[in-house]
Every structure is written in structure tokens, then in C-alpha cells.
Design an enzyme around this catalytic site. Sequence first.
Site, PDB file in Angstrom:
ATOM      1  N   TYR A 212       0.866  -1.175   0.000  1.00  0.00           N
ATOM      2  CA  TYR A 212       0.000   0.000   0.000  1.00  0.00           C
ATOM      3  C   TYR A 212       0.904   1.227   0.000  1.00  0.00           C
ATOM      4  O   TYR A 212       1.701   1.423   0.921  1.00  0.00           O
ATOM      5  CB  TYR A 212      -0.886   0.033   1.246  1.00  0.00           C
ATOM      6  CG  TYR A 212      -2.097  -0.866   1.176  1.00  0.00           C
ATOM      7  CD1 TYR A 212      -3.375  -0.331   1.052  1.00  0.00           C
ATOM      8  CD2 TYR A 212      -1.967  -2.255   1.233  1.00  0.00           C
ATOM      9  CE1 TYR A 212      -4.490  -1.156   0.999  1.00  0.00           C
ATOM     10  CE2 TYR A 212      -3.070  -3.081   1.174  1.00  0.00           C
ATOM     11  CZ  TYR A 212      -4.338  -2.527   1.053  1.00  0.00           C
ATOM     12  OH  TYR A 212      -5.438  -3.337   0.997  1.00  0.00           O
ATOM     13  N   HIS A 400     -16.915  -4.031  -1.427  1.00  0.00           N
ATOM     14  CA  HIS A 400     -15.501  -4.388  -1.522  1.00  0.00           C
ATOM     15  C   HIS A 400     -15.136  -5.525  -0.580  1.00  0.00           C
ATOM     16  O   HIS A 400     -15.342  -5.468   0.634  1.00  0.00           O
ATOM     17  CB  HIS A 400     -14.629  -3.180  -1.189  1.00  0.00           C
ATOM     18  CG  HIS A 400     -13.152  -3.477  -1.268  1.00  0.00           C
ATOM     19  ND1 HIS A 400     -12.519  -3.803  -2.447  1.00  0.00           N
ATOM     20  CD2 HIS A 400     -12.195  -3.524  -0.302  1.00  0.00           C
ATOM     21  CE1 HIS A 400     -11.232  -4.006  -2.218  1.00  0.00           C
ATOM     22  NE2 HIS A 400     -11.011  -3.856  -0.922  1.00  0.00           N
TER      23      HIS A 400
END
Length: 559
Positions: A212, A400
Amino acid sequence: MFSVLCLSFATLFIAQANGHTHDDLSRQYTYSVQLDSQRNYTMFYSYVKELSILRIAVLVQTTGWGGLGISPTGQMPGSDVAIGWLDSSGKTFLQDRYAFARTTPRFDASQDWKLKGSSEEGGFTTLRFERALETCDEEDIAINFGDTINLIYSYHSEDPMDNEFFLQHQFQGSKIINLFGRLENPRNLSRDVQFLDIINLNASVPATDTTYLCTLREIPKVIQNRTHYIVKVAIQISPESARHVHHAILYLCEGIDLTGHPSVDTTIECDDIADEVVPCTFSIPIGVWGIGGNDFAYPEGVALPIGGSGNIHTHYLLEMHYDNPEILSGIVDSSGFRLFYTDQAPENNAGVLFVGVSVSRFLVIPPKAEKYVVYGYCRNNCTANDIPEEGVTIFANFLHSHLAGVGLILRHVRNGVELNPIDVNHNYDSDFQQTSYVPNVKFLPGDELILECTYNTKDRNFTTFGGEGTYDEMCLSFLYYYPAIPIPYCLSATHSSAFQDWVEAYVPSDHHNVFEVAAAFNTTDARLVLDYLNWSNESYRMLEDVGRNADKLHICIST
């Protein structure tokens, strides 16, 4: 001259003898989708609610046969297909078939695709057809609202030799789509609309499985000093790194002035962002994208406000999630978002609400589970005070989860009574994550939300935990609504004490120490213990019950 792989949806359409151009079809049908990158195969469609049918037109660059269908996997076996063509005399044929293997699909005893017409002109074939969403035919695939489906298509330059013998396709492909999650009348951007690109400029992606990266950018002064309104959010994916980009979130740092902070214009791993920047990740997510998703446009009369007097909006935080399972080095990415904005105030200011299960190690999914369900709650103590008396209107949603996710349902509860769900996808595919428009839903003060996420780990011999990695899991939903309220997050998490009770009941006592101190809970050690646990139906179901009914930590963040 055209074979249509039967899509368990709607009916094959009406084409008129004089043919139809792309623009003509665009005016006659509610939606269109390009199925191939060469623009040789376009599908147009409309839903007729009162008849529960889908009307479809296909425009294909061929004078031979063509095929269209729905597949359970994106591959041919198990697909519901139709095959159609015009012969040399102009007679049209359409056959409903079932692809039982990688060979010519067999003729379906129940012919549920209804040909309405066809034409051939300028090297293009147009077919029109319609079909009921549900046919009760075992060899058809039902079309359900909200579900992700795999479209398959194929075509050949020549007609079949007869009604039974088809030359193998010369062109074929597949596309994942949500047929009913699209905006019916997308807005046209006016001339005053400008755009702003927020990207990870030449960011180096580490040679690790999951990364990330976070980039902090300053909002242009002109937006900081005067309120502007976002009308569209477009994803910008670098072609050379596209296969590594998993999802992206763009946060508007609310009430945080980071002017002059050393993190501005830097890209670092998100775990390492400065303490002063962390609150951005609890602010408004103004851009959300996942694999396979498209651009997002606000409906007419609705836009997301940023900047201006009374708002401390000085910076954005861009979070990019990368997959690199081959541990490749040298990956460079410049992906991000393009924001389209105007200074013209809309009728309604939009907001985004983040609901579901807080990403934590107490989201635990056993191995070899076919249907394991996790629940996230947004309780009425969070929604009772900040929502206006007349309520807010929900108009879109983004579901999600990661690779193990196979189904998500966002449930709506009022005064203890469950209403119609806001969003449902029984066929969730992590390779196609898109913000879907939903029929306007009124959400009143004190209403509650339950996000139900179903996972399949039959192919895993290891325990799955909540986390940011691709093989970790999430259970989240991003709701778009108006008018805006000061609540960006309404989440829940299983309380550590409830998980501890389950451990004491089902984990051998000599391993209890691994789970004893919640703050020191080590996912690697816990995974080793749970991977070798002798799972039973009882321990499996009781853990699922912990996620559903045990005490929860409720997270309600107000800005």
C-alpha cells in the site's frame, strides 16, 4: 451470419431492414457496453421492468455468425449461449444453446431467446432480441439485480455450413459487467468543468507480494479558497503497471491543515505515514476504485463539495494497493484519479459513508469453508443524531472484499424491521469492483445497516484474517448519498473478549497463550495454530456466530 451465445438475459432484438448505426442504437437503448478493445463488438440493452425482460441489440463487425452469452466463469463450459446469423437470402436464424464443454454448444430444448429482427449493412451485423430474466430452464442462467456476470462473445466471418455445423470462432473474448448498476442518464460535462490529476508520479512498487503506497498532495489554492464541486471521478491507470494495481482510494483530508508538512508530495508505504497524516485515512473517501471498475459520475443536480470558507480542505491522500505475487522488481506506477470539478453549486451536496467490518485481525475465516458469512453493523446510535429529519437519499454504492469474497448484501433496517436491501451481489468477483448506482433509497435518522459478506475458502488450507493483503479479507461498503452529513465512517468489529471465549472452547489449552493478549495478538502465530486446528462443523459455525451475534465494538466517526 451471426451467432449469439445465450445470455440468460433478455431477448434477442428487433433489427430493421435498413440497419442501425451505433448512434441510432445508443438512442434506442438505455445502456451500451463495448465488449472488445477493437470496438468490433458492441452490446446495447434496456430493462423492461413491467415485463421482467431485457432487450438487447448487438452491433458486430462481421457478415458471418456471432455469439453472445453468460458464463459462470468467463470460459465456455457451463455457459448459456445463443448463436445467430443471416443467410445469403436474408433469412435470420437464432439458436438457444448450452455449452457443456469446449465444443459446439448443444441445442437447448427450451428456446428462450426470442429473435425480433436483424440487419446486415456495411460489413456489420445487427441483431435485436429479448429474453426473460428468469426462464426456469436448467440450461439458462438467471439474471439477478446487482449480480456481477461474465459475458462471453465470439464471431466468425462466414455463416454456418448448416444449422448444426459451425466453424470455430475467429474472434472471442469475455467481459465482466454489472448490467443493472449503471447510471441511466449520465450527465454531460458542461464547458465550465475543469479537471485535476492526483497520481503516484513514477512511484516505485517494492518487490513484495502486497504493498500500500500513500501520496499526500496539496489541493490547489483556488479550490482551497473557494468551494468547488466534484461532478465526476475518473481512474487513471498506467498501462505498464495495470496488472499490479488492485484498488485505489482518494481521501479528502477533512479539518487537517498540513501546509508545509514534510510528507507533502512524497510517496511512502501507508504503514509509515506520519502521525499527523493518519487522520486523513478517517476522512471522506472521495474516490474509490477496484479492479475492473469504471469512472464514477454524480447524477444531475448532485456533486461533492470541496474547499471554500469554513472548510479546512488543504490536502488529499491517495492510497494505492498493489499486487506483486511474482515478487518482481522495477515496477514503476503513475496511477491515480482525475477529478472533474466546477464552481457551480448543485442542488444537493453529496457525501460518502464507509460501512462494514473494521479491518482487523479479529475477522477470522476458517479454511475449507464453502459459505462462511461475516457481518458488519452500522447501529442507530451512530445514525440517530446527524441525519436530518427528512433523511438522506442513497444513490450509489461500492462493495468491496478480496479474493475469497463471493457475495455481499447491504441490508437496511428501520425500527427493527428489515426493508428491501440497498445493494445485492450474489456473484461477487474481486476482479470486477465497480461503484453501482442503486434506485434512490431514503435513509432516515435511526435507520441501521447490516453488511453481509460471504466467503469461499474451499481451495485454501490456511486460515484467512482481516487485513490489507490480497489474501487477507475485507467486508466493506462505500455509500454515496445526499445531503452530506458529518459521518464518514460507521463500522463494527468483533470484540476481542468474544473471540477469546471461542478460543478457550475450541483451541487446545497449550496454545491459548497465542491469543491471550489482544494487543500482542500475532497473526502469524495465530494462523499456525488455527491452520492445524481440527476444525469441526461446530467450531466452524460457532466462530461464524461470534461474528454475527457476539459483542461488537462500534466505530462511529464524526468530523
